[in-house]
Write an enzyme that holds these catalytic residues in place. Structure first.
Site, PDB file in Angstrom:
ATOM      1  N   ASP A  57      43.208  39.356  30.112  1.00 44.92           N
ATOM      2  CA  ASP A  57      42.327  40.185  30.921  1.00 44.92           C
ATOM      3  C   ASP A  57      43.049  40.514  32.227  1.00 44.92           C
ATOM      4  OD1 ASP A  57      39.981  41.426  31.892  1.00 44.92           O
ATOM      5  OD2 ASP A  57      39.329  39.559  32.827  1.00 44.92           O
ATOM      6  N   GLU A  79      41.296  41.888  35.669  1.00 49.62           N
ATOM      7  CA  GLU A  79      40.577  41.526  36.893  1.00 49.62           C
ATOM      8  C   GLU A  79      40.081  40.081  36.815  1.00 49.62           C
ATOM      9  OE1 GLU A  79      37.883  44.697  38.439  1.00 49.62           O
ATOM     10  OE2 GLU A  79      38.574  45.760  36.642  1.00 49.62           O
TER      11      GLU A  79
END
Length: 201
Positions: free
Chosen positions: A7, A9
Site C-alpha cells: 500500500d 499511504e
C-alpha cells in the site's frame, strides 16, 4: 520468483487527505480508509465536501507537492527493491501520485484516476478495477509469482489475505481488534526482516 505488494499511504507516505484536512482546516476530510471500509462512500463524501468549499484538484495537488515520504520509507523501499520486485497497489489516483513516486525513485504503482470538470473540480473517480488490490495479487499469483502483501487499512485486507504471506503495517487499533490473526509490523527494520524472510524461504 517473489513480488512484494505494498500500500502507499500510511505505509510509505503520509495520508494525503489528512494532510489536506490539516491545511484546509476541514476536519471531515481527515476520514480515511483506516476508518471507512466503503471506498465509494468515502470518495463521494470527499467530493461533496470539496464542492461545498470550492476546492479543486489543483488545490489538492498543491498540498501533495509539500508531502514527503515517511521517515525511513525511502531507505526501506530501496532495501526491498534490492532483493526482489516491488509494486505499489493503491486506491489513490494517478493525478495525486506522480510527485510522491518521484521522491521514491519511481517504483511501479497501480492506482486509479479522476474525472474533473472545466474548472478542475472533481466530478468522479475511475477505478482501475473494483477490489483491484486483491485482483492484482490474483494476477501475480496466476503468473507464477509468490506474493507478499502489506498495508494499514480496510481496503488492504483482501490483498493481504489473498497473498501467499502478508502483514499489517502500523494499522490502527480498530483494524487490529477486528483482524487479530494478521501479523503487525510497526518499524521499517522489522518490516524489512519480515519481507526478507519471505524472499529467502
Amino acid at each position: 520468483m517473489e513480488i512484494i505488494c505494498l500500500d502507499l499511504e500510511g505505509v510509505l507516505v503520509p495520508e494525503i487527505w489528512i494532510a489536506f484536512s490539516d491545511v484546509t482546516g476541514i476536519k471531515e476530510l481527515a476520514l480515511t480508509t483506516r476508518e471507512e471500509p466503503d471506498y465509494h462512500k468515502l470518495m463521494n463524501r470527499r467530493m461533496d465536501i470539496l464542492r461545498k468549499h470550492h476546492l479543486s484538484l489543483k488545490d489538492i495537488q498543491n498540498v501533495i507537492s509539500t508531502i514527503r515520504p515517511l521517515d525511513g520509507a525511502h531507505e526501506f523501499l530501496n532495501k526491498v527493491r534490492s532483493i526482489t520486485q516491488v509494486v505499489i497497489l493503491s486506491d489513490t489516483f494517478a493525478e495525486f501520485a506522480k510527485p510522491l513516486m518521484q521522491q521514491l525513485d519511481w517504483p511501479t504503482i497501480l492506482c486509479n484516476s479522476l474525472k474533473t470538470d472545466k474548472d478542475g473540480m472533481l466530478t468522479d473517480i475511475v477505478m482501475r478495477q473494483e477490489d483491484g488490490k486483491r485482483k492484482a495479487v490474483d494476477g501475480f499469483r496466476a503468473m507464477g509469482f509468490r506474493t507478499f502483501a502489506a498495508g494499514d487499512s480496510y481496503n488492504d485486507l483482501t490483498m493481504i489475505r489473498r497473498a501467499d504471506k502478508g502483514c499489517l503495517f502500523r494499522a490502527p487499533e480498530n483494524i487490529l481488534k477486528e483482524e487479530p490473526d494478521l501479523h503487525l509490523c510497526t518499524t521499517y527494520d522489522g518490516f524489512f526482516e519480515e519481507i526478507k524472510s519471505f524472499v529467502e524461504n
